[in-house]
Enzyme design. Structure first.
Site, mmCIF file in Angstrom:
data_model
loop_
_atom_site.group_PDB
_atom_site.id
_atom_site.type_symbol
_atom_site.label_atom_id
_atom_site.label_comp_id
_atom_site.label_asym_id
_atom_site.label_seq_id
_atom_site.Cartn_x
_atom_site.Cartn_y
_atom_site.Cartn_z
ATOM 1 N N GLY A 197 0.773 -1.233 0.000
ATOM 2 C CA GLY A 197 0.000 0.000 0.000
ATOM 3 C C GLY A 197 0.803 1.281 0.000
ATOM 4 O O GLY A 197 0.223 2.369 -0.004
ATOM 5 N N GLY A 236 2.804 2.218 -2.429
ATOM 6 C CA GLY A 236 2.959 2.727 -3.798
ATOM 7 C C GLY A 236 4.159 2.184 -4.540
ATOM 8 O O GLY A 236 4.672 2.842 -5.448
ATOM 9 N N LYS A 237 4.601 0.962 -4.190
ATOM 10 C CA LYS A 237 5.755 0.367 -4.877
ATOM 11 C C LYS A 237 5.520 0.251 -6.378
ATOM 12 O O LYS A 237 6.360 0.627 -7.191
ATOM 13 C CB LYS A 237 6.043 -1.037 -4.323
ATOM 14 C CG LYS A 237 6.583 -1.123 -2.941
ATOM 15 C CD LYS A 237 6.998 -2.541 -2.608
ATOM 16 C CE LYS A 237 5.883 -3.551 -2.715
ATOM 17 N NZ LYS A 237 4.840 -3.404 -1.694
ATOM 18 N N THR A 238 4.370 -0.339 -6.729
ATOM 19 C CA THR A 238 4.109 -0.606 -8.143
ATOM 20 C C THR A 238 3.987 0.696 -8.934
ATOM 21 O O THR A 238 4.569 0.832 -10.018
ATOM 22 C CB THR A 238 2.827 -1.446 -8.304
ATOM 23 O OG1 THR A 238 3.006 -2.698 -7.624
ATOM 24 C CG2 THR A 238 2.531 -1.710 -9.768
ATOM 25 N N SER A 239 3.260 1.660 -8.402
ATOM 26 C CA SER A 239 3.116 2.947 -9.097
ATOM 27 C C SER A 239 4.475 3.606 -9.291
ATOM 28 O O SER A 239 4.784 4.132 -10.370
ATOM 29 C CB SER A 239 2.198 3.878 -8.298
ATOM 30 O OG SER A 239 0.927 3.313 -8.119
ATOM 31 N N ASP A 242 5.121 -9.393 -7.446
ATOM 32 C CA ASP A 242 4.228 -9.141 -6.309
ATOM 33 C C ASP A 242 2.967 -9.979 -6.472
ATOM 34 O O ASP A 242 2.271 -9.864 -7.489
ATOM 35 C CB ASP A 242 3.862 -7.654 -6.271
ATOM 36 C CG ASP A 242 3.098 -7.270 -5.020
ATOM 37 O OD1 ASP A 242 2.578 -8.169 -4.339
ATOM 38 O OD2 ASP A 242 3.018 -6.070 -4.718
ATOM 39 N N THR A 285 -4.237 -1.675 -2.826
ATOM 40 C CA THR A 285 -3.425 -2.694 -2.177
ATOM 41 C C THR A 285 -3.970 -3.121 -0.816
ATOM 42 O O THR A 285 -4.050 -4.321 -0.542
ATOM 43 C CB THR A 285 -1.960 -2.223 -2.067
ATOM 44 O OG1 THR A 285 -1.461 -1.951 -3.382
ATOM 45 C CG2 THR A 285 -1.095 -3.289 -1.413
#
Length: 576
Positions: free
Chosen positions: A23, A25-28, A50, A510
């Site tokens: 949550g 914001g790793k992916t963003s 992930d 997330t």
């Protein structure tokens, strides 16, 4: 003053790993970085390992484990590896040969031992290790971005040199994370090469992503320290979601801003000597190329398609008072608040305890939260003497548990086998098992008062302990006795007439997806959560801050998703 994160200036190696709590914001952040580098003229591959990946949602196109070109950006490619599927295949490869040859109880224990987060992480590590060693792939790209890095615990497990299988055959100390290593000896050389590449500062940068909030900062600091310990020292911290200047005369805006500024003090205290930058808090959803490009440019406001709010969605949902009333009416005796760190479960456990006590109910609140603010909050409410409080110290319980296991199961082990046992006891499962025993004694008090417990063992850990009645056996092996409280705990947790699990989440992608996995995990253990609580919703506030108000609009799809799946669903506004 922190610098804005600029991939073109701050990325300095061909391999990039992004890690952090769910949550944050790793992916963003990983996607925006990949886009920025591709626009600079580099050939970039982004790979997600992930299990809760929303890479396809961010790029708004279907992705598989095959490398494909990302539409809309020249030179950008992506693949979405599925560690859950890899873990499933791996479980079958390990257990399959023993079906029909070993008793069902033994197979059940083996299967549950291979069902935890460590198996998924090791399966993910296996996938990107294989990818990194394929020169025909790596030579095609200037930069490879990995969304989600392995933890220090997993890397230490994989890099310990010895014959894993022989140790596993002889080990009787209890089930934790070594099970997933059985049968992987053939890949030892591959893993050693990968760990070496990760530790090379000329090849790899580790980007720790956090939010300006206490829980994710503490987690990022812990991850930073343990990864440095095994050689991953080329680190960069990104503070994601920093709100700009607050709106005048707006209580929500000012409170949100002040909370973040206070948290930034923890960042400077915990990350001395580490490069630190930030990304702004934005009003819009971070999906689609234009949104990601705007974000990485530092824009915070954008007109977009947030969608209309269903007319009665928010008004139809319950409030937190309804949760408290349900507990009283149904005479529930044991209440667990569960969810990922940072969603507010400790605060809500305390608030529920206060509400029940004010209704004249005798309540005992126990928490694993080391922060002193809990007692202060309760004291400030001037609650009557029918509310008692205890705090379980996970660190102390783990040390006691480790000592007991090492004294008994470690007898006769030395060298590498002892190193395996010690590293196995560093597993997250160990903390759950150790705290589980302490909680079991506290739950025994539920006959006299309502017991509210902040955090509980996951379904996986409960099943691991219960498989083939092994939770009695493991505790008997390690402590020499099984208390009646421990014997009765799991049946009591499964009794919906006296026990309620409250799953706490935020109205964001997330946290909701991870809460859904937690729900399914508990169902496997025959524990059905009673309430879902959506916490910290901006959609319910009256803020004039366009950024925070915009976020409220984007919460609606996630609120609707939770409400449509769960009959008992409550929502709580973000509160100063």
């Amino acid at each position: 003053m922190l610098l804005t994160f600029d991939p073109k200036e701050m990325v300095k190696t061909p391999y990039l790993f992004f890690t952090g709590k769910g949550g944050v914001g790793k992916t963003s952040t990983a996607c925006a970085t990949a886009i920025s580098l591709a626009e600079e003229g580099k050939r970039v591959l982004i790979v997600s390992t992930d299990p809760a990946s929303n890479l396809q949602d961010v790029f708004e196109q279907d992705l598989t484990n095959e490398i494909s070109e990302v539409q809309g950006v020249n030179g950008l490619f992506a693949c979405n590896l599925d560690p859950e599927e890899a873990a499933k295949d791996y479980r079958e490869s390990v257990i399959g040969p023993y079906k029909g040859k070993l008793p069902d109880s033994v197979l059940a224990t083996m299967e549950e031992q291979l069902s935890g987060a460590c198996t998924v992480e090791i399966a993910a590590f296996d996938q990107f290790s294989t990818l990194l060693t394929k020169k025909d792939i790596t030579e095609q790209f200037d930069v490879i971005v990995f969304d989600t890095a392995p933890t220090g615990h997993t890397l230490r497990l994989l890099s310990l040199p010895s014959a894993w299988n022989s140790f596993l055959e002889e080990s009787t100390h209890g089930a934790s994370c070594l099970g997933p290593l059985s049968g992987l000896d053939a890949k030892k050389s591959l893993y050693e090469q990968t760990v070496k590449a990760l530790s090379d500062p000329d090849q790899t940068q580790l980007f720790l992503v956090t939010r300006p909030d206490e829980s994710p900062i503490v987690e990022a600091a812990r991850a930073s320290a343990e990864l440095k310990d095994i050689g991953l020292k080329n680190q960069h911290l990104i503070v994601n979601g920093l709100l700009g200047n607050p709106v005048l005369d707006d209580e929500v805006s000012h409170a949100f801003y002040e909370k973040q500024q206070k948290a930034l003090g923890m960042v400077t205290d915990n990350f001395k000597g580490t490069d630190i930058s930030y990304l702004p808090y934005v009003s819009f959803s971070l999906t689609g190329m234009e949104s990601l490009k705007a974000w990485i440019r530092g824009e915070t406001l954008k007109l977009d398609e947030a969608g209309a709010m269903p007319p009665t969605l928010l008004s139809d949902l319950s409030g937190f008072d309804d949760v408290a009333q349900d507990v009283i009416q149904e005479n529930l005796r044991v209440i667990f608040t569960m969810g990922k760190g940072g969603v507010g479960k400790t605060t809500l456990a305390a608030e529920l305890a206060v509400k029940l006590a004010e209704k004249g109910v005798a309540v005992h609140l126990t928490t694993t939260d080391p922060a002193a603010h809990l007692e202060q909050a309760l004291h400030s409410r001037k609650v009557a003497g029918n509310l008692s409080l205890s705090r379980v110290d996970p660190k102390r319980e783990v040390e006691l548990y480790k000592k007991t296991v090492l004294d008994r199961a470690g007898e006769g082990l030395e060298g590498e086998q002892l190193a395996y046992l010690e590293e196995d006891l560093n597993s997250p499962c160990t903390e759950e098992i150790a705290v589980f025993q302490k909680f079991a004694k506290i739950v025994g008090q539920a006959d006299e008062e309502v017991v509210i417990i902040d955090t509980a063992p996951t379904g996986h850990t409960l099943l691991l302990l219960d498989a083939a009645k092994s939770y009695h056996k493991e505790l008997l092996r390690s402590t020499g006795e099984v208390s009646p409280e421990v014997q009765n705990l799991l049946p009591r947790l499964r009794n919906k007439e006296e026990t309620a699990v409250l799953i706490v989440t935020l109205p964001e992608a997330t946290p909701v997806l991870e809460a859904e996995r937690l729900h399914a995990d508990l169902e496997r253990a025959s524990i059905l959560p009673r309430w879902w609580i959506i916490n910290q919703s901006f959609a319910l506030t009256k803020t004039d801050d366009k950024v925070l108000g915009g976020r409220g609009k984007h919460e609606i799809r996630w609120i609707d998703r939770v409400a449509s799946k769960h009959e008992k669903c409550a929502i709580i506004p973000w509160r100063p």
